[in-house]
Write a protein that holds these residues in place. Structure first.
Motif, mmCIF file in Angstrom:
data_model
loop_
_atom_site.group_PDB
_atom_site.id
_atom_site.type_symbol
_atom_site.label_atom_id
_atom_site.label_comp_id
_atom_site.label_asym_id
_atom_site.label_seq_id
_atom_site.Cartn_x
_atom_site.Cartn_y
_atom_site.Cartn_z
ATOM 1 N N VAL A 59 -9.305 3.834 -4.611
ATOM 2 C CA VAL A 59 -10.051 2.669 -5.095
ATOM 3 C C VAL A 59 -9.141 1.448 -5.189
ATOM 4 O O VAL A 59 -9.476 0.354 -4.715
ATOM 5 C CB VAL A 59 -10.692 2.977 -6.466
ATOM 6 C CG1 VAL A 59 -11.237 1.697 -7.104
ATOM 7 C CG2 VAL A 59 -11.810 3.993 -6.310
ATOM 8 N N VAL A 60 -7.966 1.628 -5.796
ATOM 9 C CA VAL A 60 -7.043 0.509 -5.955
ATOM 10 C C VAL A 60 -6.543 0.016 -4.597
ATOM 11 O O VAL A 60 -6.528 -1.193 -4.318
ATOM 12 C CB VAL A 60 -5.851 0.929 -6.850
ATOM 13 C CG1 VAL A 60 -4.787 -0.173 -6.879
ATOM 14 C CG2 VAL A 60 -6.338 1.221 -8.263
ATOM 15 N N TRP A 115 -7.407 -3.561 -2.905
ATOM 16 C CA TRP A 115 -6.319 -4.499 -2.620
ATOM 17 C C TRP A 115 -6.289 -4.866 -1.140
ATOM 18 O O TRP A 115 -6.102 -6.035 -0.779
ATOM 19 C CB TRP A 115 -4.992 -3.877 -3.041
ATOM 20 C CG TRP A 115 -3.772 -4.664 -2.663
ATOM 21 C CD1 TRP A 115 -2.786 -4.289 -1.812
ATOM 22 C CD2 TRP A 115 -3.414 -5.967 -3.142
ATOM 23 N NE1 TRP A 115 -1.824 -5.264 -1.721
ATOM 24 C CE2 TRP A 115 -2.185 -6.308 -2.529
ATOM 25 C CE3 TRP A 115 -3.997 -6.870 -4.022
ATOM 26 C CZ2 TRP A 115 -1.536 -7.516 -2.769
ATOM 27 C CZ3 TRP A 115 -3.345 -8.083 -4.264
ATOM 28 C CH2 TRP A 115 -2.143 -8.385 -3.644
ATOM 29 N N ASN A 116 -6.489 -3.879 -0.278
ATOM 30 C CA ASN A 116 -6.512 -4.138 1.158
ATOM 31 C C ASN A 116 -7.648 -5.098 1.520
ATOM 32 O O ASN A 116 -7.457 -6.035 2.309
ATOM 33 C CB ASN A 116 -6.678 -2.819 1.909
ATOM 34 C CG ASN A 116 -6.707 -3.002 3.417
ATOM 35 O OD1 ASN A 116 -5.685 -3.282 4.035
ATOM 36 N ND2 ASN A 116 -7.873 -2.850 4.008
ATOM 37 N N ARG A 117 -8.814 -4.881 0.930
ATOM 38 C CA ARG A 117 -9.961 -5.749 1.212
ATOM 39 C C ARG A 117 -9.704 -7.170 0.725
ATOM 40 O O ARG A 117 -10.008 -8.152 1.428
ATOM 41 C CB ARG A 117 -11.203 -5.167 0.529
ATOM 42 C CG ARG A 117 -12.500 -5.914 0.817
ATOM 43 C CD ARG A 117 -12.894 -5.764 2.258
ATOM 44 N NE ARG A 117 -14.203 -6.344 2.496
ATOM 45 C CZ ARG A 117 -14.714 -6.550 3.701
ATOM 46 N NH1 ARG A 117 -14.022 -6.197 4.776
ATOM 47 N NH2 ARG A 117 -15.901 -7.078 3.849
ATOM 48 N N ARG A 135 -8.511 -12.903 2.149
ATOM 49 C CA ARG A 135 -7.742 -14.133 1.945
ATOM 50 C C ARG A 135 -6.952 -14.486 3.204
ATOM 51 O O ARG A 135 -6.818 -15.670 3.553
ATOM 52 C CB ARG A 135 -6.796 -13.974 0.745
ATOM 53 C CG ARG A 135 -7.519 -13.853 -0.588
ATOM 54 C CD ARG A 135 -6.543 -13.697 -1.729
ATOM 55 N NE ARG A 135 -5.715 -14.877 -1.853
ATOM 56 C CZ ARG A 135 -6.025 -15.957 -2.599
ATOM 57 N NH1 ARG A 135 -7.163 -15.986 -3.252
ATOM 58 N NH2 ARG A 135 -5.204 -16.975 -2.662
ATOM 59 N N TYR A 136 -6.436 -13.476 3.885
ATOM 60 C CA TYR A 136 -5.667 -13.729 5.105
ATOM 61 C C TYR A 136 -6.553 -14.291 6.196
ATOM 62 O O TYR A 136 -6.182 -15.262 6.904
ATOM 63 C CB TYR A 136 -5.025 -12.422 5.554
ATOM 64 C CG TYR A 136 -4.154 -12.550 6.789
ATOM 65 C CD1 TYR A 136 -3.038 -13.387 6.798
ATOM 66 C CD2 TYR A 136 -4.445 -11.817 7.945
ATOM 67 C CE1 TYR A 136 -2.243 -13.501 7.920
ATOM 68 C CE2 TYR A 136 -3.647 -11.930 9.066
ATOM 69 C CZ TYR A 136 -2.548 -12.771 9.052
ATOM 70 O OH TYR A 136 -1.765 -12.906 10.168
ATOM 71 N N LEU A 186 0.827 -1.210 0.000
ATOM 72 C CA LEU A 186 0.000 0.000 0.000
ATOM 73 C C LEU A 186 0.862 1.261 0.000
ATOM 74 O O LEU A 186 0.589 2.220 -0.730
ATOM 75 C CB LEU A 186 -0.929 -0.005 1.215
ATOM 76 C CG LEU A 186 -2.016 -1.080 1.234
ATOM 77 C CD1 LEU A 186 -2.799 -1.021 2.542
ATOM 78 C CD2 LEU A 186 -2.962 -0.929 0.053
ATOM 79 N N ILE A 187 1.915 1.250 0.822
ATOM 80 C CA ILE A 187 2.800 2.415 0.883
ATOM 81 C C ILE A 187 3.527 2.609 -0.435
ATOM 82 O O ILE A 187 3.578 3.720 -0.988
ATOM 83 C CB ILE A 187 3.809 2.261 2.039
ATOM 84 C CG1 ILE A 187 3.080 2.261 3.384
ATOM 85 C CG2 ILE A 187 4.845 3.382 2.008
ATOM 86 C CD1 ILE A 187 3.970 1.893 4.559
#
Length: 289
Positions: free
Chosen positions: A270-271, A275-277, A282-283, A216-217
């Motif tokens: 949005v991206v 991606w975080n969601r 999955r985690y 993310l960073i």
């Protein structure tokens, strides 16, 4: 009890008020002003017309293929930079976490040292390496090859961004590895698991939060980067940040620059939120299994 609750709530809000005021002043207010500016009418003869608003700048963004190309280039380069940082940074963080004193501290300092050097200085360093007469092309000629056009290409921008962003991937992953209990790996090995199985089933699931933070960073910083694309990409290889710069300082069309900045912010959100969601789902599914 109700009186105590409200007294504690007021005390909490009172303690957080300075941080909220600072947050609003330094982040929310500038973003709100930028959003408002993006709707202002602009004329090249008279400039910004305060109090007059239009959607023309956003219509231009949605209707001009030039901006689609700029945003597409920005995001595919950011995706590739993030992927390379994961492929390089995760193994490096794992190796770093397994080092003993004093080598761990030495290599950690080496990882952090580039952050102490200006991005502009590092960009000029890469321009000297990748230029037509740079060390890379000199080495190619010395080996009997032909010089390559490396500077002012996507390759130069990607190399420069990976170099700048790599510490932002290594540190979160290394921090996650510090929380890993060595006894878990030893237990898996004692039960007959191979080193690869331990790495895949024990270590890598534990570093997912660090990888998520790092990606993310890195993606956010790469997509909004200006110095590296501007110095290593040149005038022809445009990315969104360099186009915003041109709109503000070359065209003096501040509303169009503000509209580009708002669009970049929204697409980034949005991206990154998507991606975080995805990774969190999955985690959690992996942990539940």
């Amino acid at each position: 009890m109700s009186t105590t609750f409200w007294r504690d709530a007021r005390a909490g809000y009172g303690l957080s008020a300075p941080a909220l005021i600072l947050f609003s002043t330094l982040l929310v207010l500038p973003l709100a002003l930028t959003l408002e500016l993006s709707f202002n009418v602009f004329d090249y003869e008279t400039g910004i017309k305060a109090g007059q608003y239009t959607l023309e700048h956003y219509r231009a963004l949605l209707g001009d293929p030039y901006f689609y190309e700029i945003f597409f280039r920005t995001f595919w380069i950011s995706f590739l930079v993030t992927l390379l940082c994961v492929l390089i940074g995760v193994p490096e963080a794992i190796v770093l976490s397994r080092m003993g004193a004093p080598w761990r501290s030495i290599f950690l300092i080496l990882v952090l040292t580039p952050l102490l050097i200006s991005v502009v200085v590092r960009a000029f360093g890469w321009s000297l390496l990748l230029g037509a007469d740079g060390l890379v092309n000199q080495a190619l000629v010395a080996l009997g090859g032909r010089p390559l056009k490396l500077l002012y290409t996507p390759f130069a921008v990607i190399v420069g961004l990976v170099h700048v962003m790599l510490p932002f991937m290594i540190i979160p992953v290394w921090t996650s590895l510090q929380k890993l209990d060595p006894a878990a790996e030893q237990a898996a090995l004692s039960l007959g698991a191979s080193q690869w199985t331990v790495l895949r089933s024990v270590v890598l699931p534990q570093v997912v939060p660090g990888v998520l933070s790092g990606t993310l960073i890195v993606f956010g910083l790469a997509a909004s980067s200006f110095a590296i694309p501007g110095l290593l990409g040149g005038r022809r290889l445009k990315m969104v940040a360099t186009v915003i710069y041109d709109q503000y300082l070359a065209e003096l069309n501040w509303p169009m620059g503000a509209a580009l900045a708002v669009a970049l912010l929204l697409l980034n959100l949005v991206v990154m939120l998507g991606w975080n969601r995805l990774v969190e789902r999955r985690y959690q599914r992996t942990l539940g299994a």
